[in-house]
Motif scaffolding. Structure first.
Motif, PDB file in Angstrom:
ATOM      1  N   SER A 124       2.302 -58.317  17.057  1.00 28.82           N
ATOM      2  CA  SER A 124       1.922 -59.237  18.122  1.00 28.82           C
ATOM      3  C   SER A 124       0.445 -59.632  18.115  1.00 28.82           C
ATOM      4  CB  SER A 124       2.241 -58.588  19.468  1.00 28.82           C
ATOM      5  OG  SER A 124       1.508 -57.372  19.568  1.00 28.82           O
ATOM      6  N   LEU A 125      -0.375 -58.939  17.339  1.00 27.49           N
ATOM      7  CA  LEU A 125      -1.822 -59.206  17.432  1.00 27.49           C
ATOM      8  C   LEU A 125      -2.206 -60.459  16.645  1.00 27.49           C
ATOM      9  CD1 LEU A 125      -3.345 -55.609  17.061  1.00 27.49           C
ATOM     10  CD2 LEU A 125      -2.660 -56.824  19.145  1.00 27.49           C
ATOM     11  N   THR A 126      -3.190 -61.172  17.165  1.00 27.22           N
ATOM     12  CA  THR A 126      -3.719 -62.329  16.452  1.00 27.22           C
ATOM     13  C   THR A 126      -4.635 -61.842  15.324  1.00 27.22           C
ATOM     14  OG1 THR A 126      -5.692 -62.437  17.824  1.00 27.22           O
ATOM     15  CG2 THR A 126      -3.742 -63.659  18.616  1.00 27.22           C
ATOM     16  N   GLN A 127      -4.946 -62.746  14.410  1.00 24.12           N
ATOM     17  CA  GLN A 127      -5.876 -62.381  13.328  1.00 24.12           C
ATOM     18  C   GLN A 127      -7.212 -61.930  13.905  1.00 24.12           C
ATOM     19  OE1 GLN A 127      -5.282 -61.831  10.168  1.00 24.12           O
ATOM     20  NE2 GLN A 127      -3.144 -62.313  10.645  1.00 24.12           N
ATOM     21  N   ALA A 128      -7.621 -62.571  15.000  1.00 24.15           N
ATOM     22  CA  ALA A 128      -8.911 -62.211  15.620  1.00 24.15           C
ATOM     23  C   ALA A 128      -8.855 -60.795  16.200  1.00 24.15           C
ATOM     24  CB  ALA A 128      -9.262 -63.224  16.712  1.00 24.15           C
ATOM     25  N   GLN A 129      -7.719 -60.446  16.798  1.00 27.85           N
ATOM     26  CA  GLN A 129      -7.587 -59.095  17.362  1.00 27.85           C
ATOM     27  C   GLN A 129      -7.538 -58.042  16.250  1.00 27.85           C
ATOM     28  OE1 GLN A 129      -4.072 -60.078  19.723  1.00 27.85           O
ATOM     29  NE2 GLN A 129      -5.184 -59.514  21.582  1.00 27.85           N
ATOM     30  N   ILE A 130      -6.850 -58.375  15.166  1.00 27.77           N
ATOM     31  CA  ILE A 130      -6.798 -57.432  14.035  1.00 27.77           C
ATOM     32  C   ILE A 130      -8.204 -57.252  13.461  1.00 27.77           C
ATOM     33  CG2 ILE A 130      -5.888 -57.083  11.692  1.00 27.77           C
ATOM     34  CD1 ILE A 130      -3.330 -58.584  12.636  1.00 27.77           C
ATOM     35  N   ALA A 131      -8.911 -58.366  13.345  1.00 24.70           N
ATOM     36  CA  ALA A 131     -10.280 -58.287  12.797  1.00 24.70           C
ATOM     37  C   ALA A 131     -11.173 -57.467  13.730  1.00 24.70           C
ATOM     38  CB  ALA A 131     -10.849 -59.693  12.615  1.00 24.70           C
ATOM     39  N   ALA A 135       5.736 -53.755  23.563  1.00 23.79           N
ATOM     40  CA  ALA A 135       4.386 -54.333  23.460  1.00 23.79           C
ATOM     41  C   ALA A 135       3.432 -53.396  22.720  1.00 23.79           C
ATOM     42  CB  ALA A 135       3.842 -54.653  24.856  1.00 23.79           C
ATOM     43  N   ILE A 136       3.612 -52.092  22.920  1.00 26.10           N
ATOM     44  CA  ILE A 136       2.748 -51.132  22.215  1.00 26.10           C
ATOM     45  C   ILE A 136       3.103 -51.138  20.725  1.00 26.10           C
ATOM     46  CG2 ILE A 136       2.120 -48.700  21.958  1.00 26.10           C
ATOM     47  CD1 ILE A 136       2.644 -48.309  24.926  1.00 26.10           C
ATOM     48  N   LEU A 137       4.393 -51.037  20.436  1.00 24.87           N
ATOM     49  CA  LEU A 137       4.794 -50.960  19.019  1.00 24.87           C
ATOM     50  C   LEU A 137       4.493 -52.271  18.287  1.00 24.87           C
ATOM     51  CD1 LEU A 137       8.105 -48.886  19.200  1.00 24.87           C
ATOM     52  CD2 LEU A 137       5.757 -48.112  18.786  1.00 24.87           C
ATOM     53  N   ASP A 138       4.648 -53.407  18.974  1.00 25.73           N
ATOM     54  CA  ASP A 138       4.326 -54.688  18.328  1.00 25.73           C
ATOM     55  C   ASP A 138       2.847 -54.719  17.923  1.00 25.73           C
ATOM     56  OD1 ASP A 138       6.919 -55.511  18.714  1.00 25.73           O
ATOM     57  OD2 ASP A 138       6.463 -56.859  20.389  1.00 25.73           O
ATOM     58  N   ALA A 139       1.993 -54.236  18.815  1.00 25.40           N
ATOM     59  CA  ALA A 139       0.551 -54.236  18.508  1.00 25.40           C
ATOM     60  C   ALA A 139       0.243 -53.260  17.380  1.00 25.40           C
ATOM     61  CB  ALA A 139      -0.243 -53.876  19.768  1.00 25.40           C
ATOM     62  N   VAL A 140       0.836 -52.060  17.464  1.00 24.47           N
ATOM     63  CA  VAL A 140       0.590 -51.047  16.434  1.00 24.47           C
ATOM     64  C   VAL A 140       1.109 -51.539  15.080  1.00 24.47           C
ATOM     65  CG1 VAL A 140       1.181 -48.685  15.716  1.00 24.47           C
ATOM     66  CG2 VAL A 140       0.512 -49.136  18.081  1.00 24.47           C
ATOM     67  N   GLU A 141       2.249 -52.246  15.119  1.00 22.22           N
ATOM     68  CA  GLU A 141       2.820 -52.779  13.870  1.00 22.22           C
ATOM     69  C   GLU A 141       1.838 -53.718  13.173  1.00 22.22           C
ATOM     70  OE1 GLU A 141       6.830 -54.256  14.110  1.00 22.22           O
ATOM     71  OE2 GLU A 141       6.612 -55.430  12.267  1.00 22.22           O
ATOM     72  N   SER A 142       1.103 -54.484  13.958  1.00 22.91           N
ATOM     73  CA  SER A 142       0.117 -55.394  13.366  1.00 22.91           C
ATOM     74  C   SER A 142      -0.937 -54.642  12.567  1.00 22.91           C
ATOM     75  CB  SER A 142      -0.612 -56.186  14.462  1.00 22.91           C
ATOM     76  OG  SER A 142       0.267 -57.002  15.161  1.00 22.91           O
ATOM     77  N   LEU A 143      -1.144 -53.360  12.912  1.00 18.59           N
ATOM     78  CA  LEU A 143      -2.223 -52.600  12.287  1.00 18.59           C
ATOM     79  C   LEU A 143      -1.739 -51.668  11.182  1.00 18.59           C
ATOM     80  CD1 LEU A 143      -4.150 -51.710  15.569  1.00 18.59           C
ATOM     81  CD2 LEU A 143      -4.687 -53.525  13.930  1.00 18.59           C
ATOM     82  N   ILE A 144      -0.538 -51.077  11.358  1.00 19.25           N
ATOM     83  CA  ILE A 144      -0.109 -50.083  10.354  1.00 19.25           C
ATOM     84  C   ILE A 144       1.205 -50.431   9.679  1.00 19.25           C
ATOM     85  CG2 ILE A 144      -1.387 -48.211  11.485  1.00 19.25           C
ATOM     86  CD1 ILE A 144       1.249 -47.077  12.522  1.00 19.25           C
ATOM     87  N   GLY A 145       1.815 -51.556  10.065  1.00 22.09           N
ATOM     88  CA  GLY A 145       3.048 -51.967   9.405  1.00 22.09           C
ATOM     89  C   GLY A 145       4.286 -51.689  10.243  1.00 22.09           C
ATOM     90  N   PRO A 146       5.464 -52.109   9.738  1.00 20.59           N
ATOM     91  CA  PRO A 146       6.693 -52.100  10.540  1.00 20.59           C
ATOM     92  C   PRO A 146       7.359 -50.729  10.680  1.00 20.59           C
ATOM     93  CG  PRO A 146       7.121 -52.970   8.342  1.00 20.59           C
ATOM     94  CD  PRO A 146       5.643 -52.734   8.416  1.00 20.59           C
ATOM     95  N   ASP A 147       6.935 -49.752   9.896  1.00 20.03           N
ATOM     96  CA  ASP A 147       7.527 -48.420   9.993  1.00 20.03           C
ATOM     97  C   ASP A 147       6.537 -47.524  10.737  1.00 20.03           C
ATOM     98  OD1 ASP A 147       9.682 -49.331   8.432  1.00 20.03           O
ATOM     99  OD2 ASP A 147       8.485 -49.003   6.611  1.00 20.03           O
ATOM    100  N   ILE A 148       6.984 -46.995  11.877  1.00 19.04           N
ATOM    101  CA  ILE A 148       6.026 -46.316  12.759  1.00 19.04           C
ATOM    102  C   ILE A 148       6.588 -44.974  13.228  1.00 19.04           C
ATOM    103  CG2 ILE A 148       4.689 -46.502  14.895  1.00 19.04           C
ATOM    104  CD1 ILE A 148       4.957 -49.545  14.717  1.00 19.04           C
TER     105      ILE A 148
END
Ligand SMILES: O=C(O)CCC(=O)C(=O)O
Length: 272
Positions: free
Chosen positions: A4-11, A71-84
């Motif tokens: 769910s995170l934007t490129q700006a949020q990931i950056a 919402a938490i997992l969607d954000a975390v997925e943006s950072l570490i990938g789809p397997d959590i």
């Protein structure tokens, strides 16, 4: 990468080691979680800080469900990938007007994980701001290695061993202001801490520790819970999840994990 995170949020996360605020659940759901924390304390007859630690999600199914909030997992997925994997959960409940604080530390110091890809989601169950001792982070510190922590066992320090990093200048600290139901994210090596709660009310947050399944335990085989995707590595055994509130079997596992951590069986990374 999906999520769910934007490129700006990931950056922002990659550059500064933290991101906030994001919404996990609504304020009413957060108030319900607070009621459940109180019910837990009535049940065990003690402050939740004494036991809902490291594997706090093993006490009650609702804690696992909170960690699984899309919402938490969607954000975390943006950072570490789809397997959590959910590797752990700790409550931080600070009484109003109390002396409790959290010294500057890195979560990575005692987590025993490699590679260093753990992300902590800190979910505010009450409001959390400068007056009631909100979480504070030192931006950019996550690019450092695991630092030496002094085990102070200082009175009022909410960390198991009062583990502290000597920080010469904390003027760059950012206070992560959150409304009930919002959350922040920080990297396991981001130096963070919090001041005493000077307000009248209690400040409660639940920290959830997430890793991708490629991350291994450096201190022997341990357990975790797959909360999204698949585990193609098998580095972790399955947590004994609670079948109902205060399930004796899972509560025993929670107490054992917290005991090992608190009693010094887990050595800090910088000394290993
Ligand atoms: O809630 C706090 O005051 C500190 C939280 C913390 O240290 C953590 O989430 O790792």
């Amino acid at each position: 990468m999906a999520g769910s995170l934007t490129q700006a949020q990931i950056a922002q996360f990659r550059t500064h080691g933290w991101l906030a605020p994001l919404r996990a659940i609504d304020a009413e759901q957060a108030a319900d979680c607070v009621r459940r924390v109180r019910a837990y304390e009535d049940h065990v007859g003690a402050d939740a800080n004494r036991s809902l630690k490291i594997k706090g999600h093993l006490a009650m199914p609702w804690v696992v469900e909170l960690a699984r909030s899309p919402a938490i997992l969607d954000a975390v997925e943006s950072l570490i990938g789809p397997d959590i994997l959910l590797f752990g959960a700790s409550i931080f409940a600070k009484g109003g007007g109390g002396r409790e604080y959290v010294s500057w530390h890195q979560d990575s110091a005692y987590f025993g994980l490699a590679p260093h890809e753990e992300v902590t989601a800190w979910v505010a169950l009450t409001e959390s701001h400068a007056d009631n001792g909100a979480l504070q982070v030192l931006p950019g510190t996550h690019v450092q290695p695991d630092l030496q922590h002094e085990e102070t066992f200082a009175e009022g320090n909410m960390l198991a061993r009062g583990q502290s990093i000597a920080v010469a200048d904390d003027s760059a600290a950012v206070t992560l202001t959150l409304q009930p139901g919002e959350f922040s994210l920080h990297h396991e090596r981001t130096v963070h801490g919090s001041q005493p709660n000077r307000s009248d009310g209690r400040r409660i947050g639940f920290a959830f520790f997430f890793i991708p399944p490629r991350v291994q335990s450096t201190i022997g085989r341990r357990t975790a819970t797959l909360v999204r995707g698949r585990d193609g590595y098998g580095h972790w055994d399955a947590d004994p999840l609670p079948r109902f509130d205060y399930d004796d079997i899972s509560m025993a596992a929670m107490r054992a994990a917290w005991g090992q951590y608190r009693d010094g069986e887990v050595r800090q990374a910088a000394q290993a």
